[in-house]
Design an enzyme around this catalytic site. Structure first.
Site, PDB file in Angstrom:
ATOM      1  N   LYS A 169       0.933  -1.131  -0.092  1.00  0.00           N
ATOM      2  CA  LYS A 169      -0.108  -0.002   0.106  1.00  0.00           C
ATOM      3  C   LYS A 169       0.847   1.232   0.052  1.00  0.00           C
ATOM      4  O   LYS A 169       1.765   1.133   0.727  1.00  0.00           O
ATOM      5  CB  LYS A 169      -0.794  -0.047   1.283  1.00  0.00           C
ATOM      6  CG  LYS A 169      -1.932   1.168   1.357  1.00  0.00           C
ATOM      7  CD  LYS A 169      -2.900   0.916   2.515  1.00  0.00           C
ATOM      8  CE  LYS A 169      -3.830   1.942   2.601  1.00  0.00           C
ATOM      9  NZ  LYS A 169      -4.571   1.766   3.868  1.00  0.00           N
ATOM     10  N   SER A 226      -9.809   1.944   3.125  1.00  0.00           N
ATOM     11  CA  SER A 226      -8.801   2.529   2.020  1.00  0.00           C
ATOM     12  C   SER A 226      -7.889   1.769   1.253  1.00  0.00           C
ATOM     13  O   SER A 226      -7.196   2.193   0.269  1.00  0.00           O
ATOM     14  CB  SER A 226      -8.252   3.703   2.871  1.00  0.00           C
ATOM     15  OG  SER A 226      -7.183   3.174   3.822  1.00  0.00           O
ATOM     16  N   SER A 265      -9.837  -0.133   7.180  1.00  0.00           N
ATOM     17  CA  SER A 265      -9.287  -0.195   6.040  1.00  0.00           C
ATOM     18  C   SER A 265      -8.588  -1.642   5.362  1.00  0.00           C
ATOM     19  O   SER A 265      -8.429  -1.331   4.067  1.00  0.00           O
ATOM     20  CB  SER A 265      -8.365   0.906   5.801  1.00  0.00           C
ATOM     21  OG  SER A 265      -8.915   2.117   5.626  1.00  0.00           O
TER      22      SER A 265
HETATM   23  N1  GLN Z   1     -12.973   4.518   6.158  1.00  0.00           N
HETATM   24  C1  GLN Z   1     -12.387   5.003   7.639  1.00  0.00           C
HETATM   25  C2  GLN Z   1     -11.904   6.171   7.305  1.00  0.00           C
HETATM   26  O1  GLN Z   1     -12.330   7.118   6.227  1.00  0.00           O
HETATM   27  C3  GLN Z   1     -11.146   4.194   7.869  1.00  0.00           C
HETATM   28  C4  GLN Z   1      -9.964   4.287   7.198  1.00  0.00           C
HETATM   29  C5  GLN Z   1      -8.955   3.494   7.745  1.00  0.00           C
HETATM   30  O2  GLN Z   1      -9.069   2.508   8.274  1.00  0.00           O
HETATM   31  N2  GLN Z   1      -7.758   3.945   6.999  1.00  0.00           N
HETATM   32  O3  GLN Z   1     -11.279   7.016   8.198  1.00  0.00           O
END
Ligand code: GLN
Length: 488
Positions: free
Chosen positions: A81, A156, A180
């Site tokens: 990532k 994400s 995420s």
């Molecule tokens: N979807 C959540 C956010 O937008 C979690 C994102 C994540 O775990 N990095 O913050």
């Protein structure tokens, strides 16, 4: 032996490498070529360096030929990532503000992968600075769900999930602040494990919300997740929140005799907003565990419904502080339109950050500002403690908790991108796990009638990763959801 190499699991590739039936060069080339073929449809990668990747594969083959193999990951390509630092490679966090940044150092997890002989393969797309649930917040490109190209892969870590699901790599690293790793794993039909907070070093991970962030594996099977966890876990003096915890033998735990676990089900999670097909698959999974002799216990997590508001106070507060370093002065995008020194800050940040990141910085600055700190940030911290205690109470009675990973299967591109609140609800079942610092894993547990994957979340006590993997494996050995492949 006739299946294409890109369809095999990490563990199977590792066995064939060890038996000298294939070389890393052959394995790596299979993934490089698969990626060339499907990447125009999937769009998982932000950056690939094929020559560097093939050179790593050849080095692995030379080691093995000399009898110096570094273990089960030696010669296996792993996608990364684009928030995890690899020396000499770009790290954009899918943001314009880091468009030209080249990392001068390796993250600890990359040092560990290198020491295990893994082949670093490409930089994977994400929501800008890991803020989002669909990968649509990337400043560079959208990624498609391999099961339905009109749909999002989740986020994400959407690039990581799509890459593994599409057979572009056997495994990838993701990061999870509120879901995420688990939510995109669920939406793409793969395994995603968020480790206990402090088990995997965050050194070299671009920080979003430091009290919540964890790096973890995204793979096709629990066996593959165990192999990666073995390498990723462990104390690191360069991360002050890293814990001195003995790392168990995760693979041995997978093959230990099956246990009759006590599994908690928070029935309140099965109400409004849960897609009926997702509910049916989770209910079937619960029945399966019952059939294996596990005891199913109804539990309550009374403060879980406050997880979302608490998260959007704590995560934005930490983000507003962490993202202050991207100021246009030191190593990020610098505006050419600035009138004076102070204007460099304003214009560089205005040009460099996308709308969701700006929204979070503004919200986070607000909840930390004098006069509002007590009302928002401090209160959120108190409720966070209540959420953690709910889990502690539940774990007096049960070994793990079963929930859906996400309330719906993968949604259409654009469906929620204009409605931040609807997007935030994608993480309703995953977020409280980060607030409590617990391990959580999503495994494939079914498909909808229109052939979209569904994920089951298993939540454990601190450092119970080995148990979660064993529970996941129990399900996997009796089902074939993890071995289905999207047609691309
Ligand atoms: N979807 C959540 C956010 O937008 C979690 C994102 C994540 O775990 N990095 O913050």
């Amino acid at each position: 032996m006739s299946e294409p190499l890109h369809t095999l699991t990490l563990a199977e590739l590792s066995r064939r490498l060890a038996a000298k039936q294939v070389t890393s060069e052959e394995v790596t080339r299979a993934f490089v070529e698969r990626t060339r073929t499907v990447e125009p449809k999937v769009g998982a990668f932000l950056h690939r360096d094929e020559a560097d990747t093939m050179a790593q594969a050849r080095a692995s083959d030379q080691r093995r030929a000399a009898g110096k193999s570094l273990g089960p990951l030696d010669g296996i390509p792993i996608g990364i990532k684009d928030v995890i630092a690899v020396k000499g490679q770009p790290l954009t966090a899918a943001s314009k503000i880091l468009q030209k940044y080249i990392s001068p150092y390796d993250a600890t997890v990359i040092e560990k992968l290198n020491a295990a002989g893994a082949v670093r393969w490409g930089r994977l797309n994400l929501d800008e600075f890991a803020m989002g649930s669909s990968t649509e917040n990337s400043a560079y490109q959208t990624t498609s769900n391999p099961w339905d190209l009109t749909r999002i892969p989740g986020g994400s870590s959407g690039g990581s999930a799509a890459c593994v699901s599409a057979g572009e790599a056997p495994a990838a690293l993701g990061s999870d602040t509120g879901g995420s790793i688990r939510q995109p794993a669920s939406l793409c039909g793969i395994v995603g494990l968020k480790p206990t907070y402090g088990l995997v070093s965050r050194y070299g991970l671009a920080a979003f919300a430091s009290s919540l962030d964890q790096i973890g594996p995204m793979t096709r099977t629990t066996e593959d997740a165990a192999l990666l966890m073995q390498v990723l876990a462990g104390h690191d003096h360069r991360d002050s929140t890293s814990l001195k915890q003995a790392v168990p033998d995760y693979t041995a735990a997978l093959h230990a005799p099956a246990k009759k676990w006590k599994l908690g089900v928070p029935r309140d999670f099965f109400g409004n907003g849960l897609d009926p097909e997702v509910r049916a698959s989770i209910e079937a999974a619960i029945k399966f565990y019952q059939g294996q002799g596990c005891e199913i216990v109804d539990i309550k997590l009374p403060h879980a419904e406050l997880g979302l508001p608490v998260y959007y106070i704590i995560a934005t507060a930490e983000a507003s502080s962490n993202l202050a370093r991207y100021d246009g002065i030191r190593y990020t995008h610098r505006s050419t339109k600035a009138a004076d020194a102070v204007d460099i800050y304003f214009k560089s940040r205005a040009e460099g950050f996308g709308p969701e990141v700006k929204r979070r910085i503004i919200l986070g600055t607000y909840v930390l500002s004098s006069g509002y700190y007590d009302a928002y940030y401090l209160r959120a911290q108190k409720v966070r403690t209540l959420i953690r205690r709910d889990f502690e109470n539940a774990f007096q009675q049960v070994d793990a908790i079963l929930t859906p990973t996400a309330p719906t299967p993968a949604f259409k591109r654009g469906e929620k991108s204009d409605d931040p609140l609807a997007m935030y609800l994608s993480d309703i079942y995953t977020i409280s796990v980060n607030l409590a610092g617990l391990p959580g894993m999503s495994i494939p547990c079914g498909f909808t009638k229109s052939n979209l994957p569904i994920g089951l979340q298993l939540i454990g006590r601190p450092f119970a990763e080995a148990d979660l993997l064993a529970m996941g494996r129990m399900f996997e050995t009796a089902h074939d959801f993890h071995s289905r492949r999207a047609t691309l």
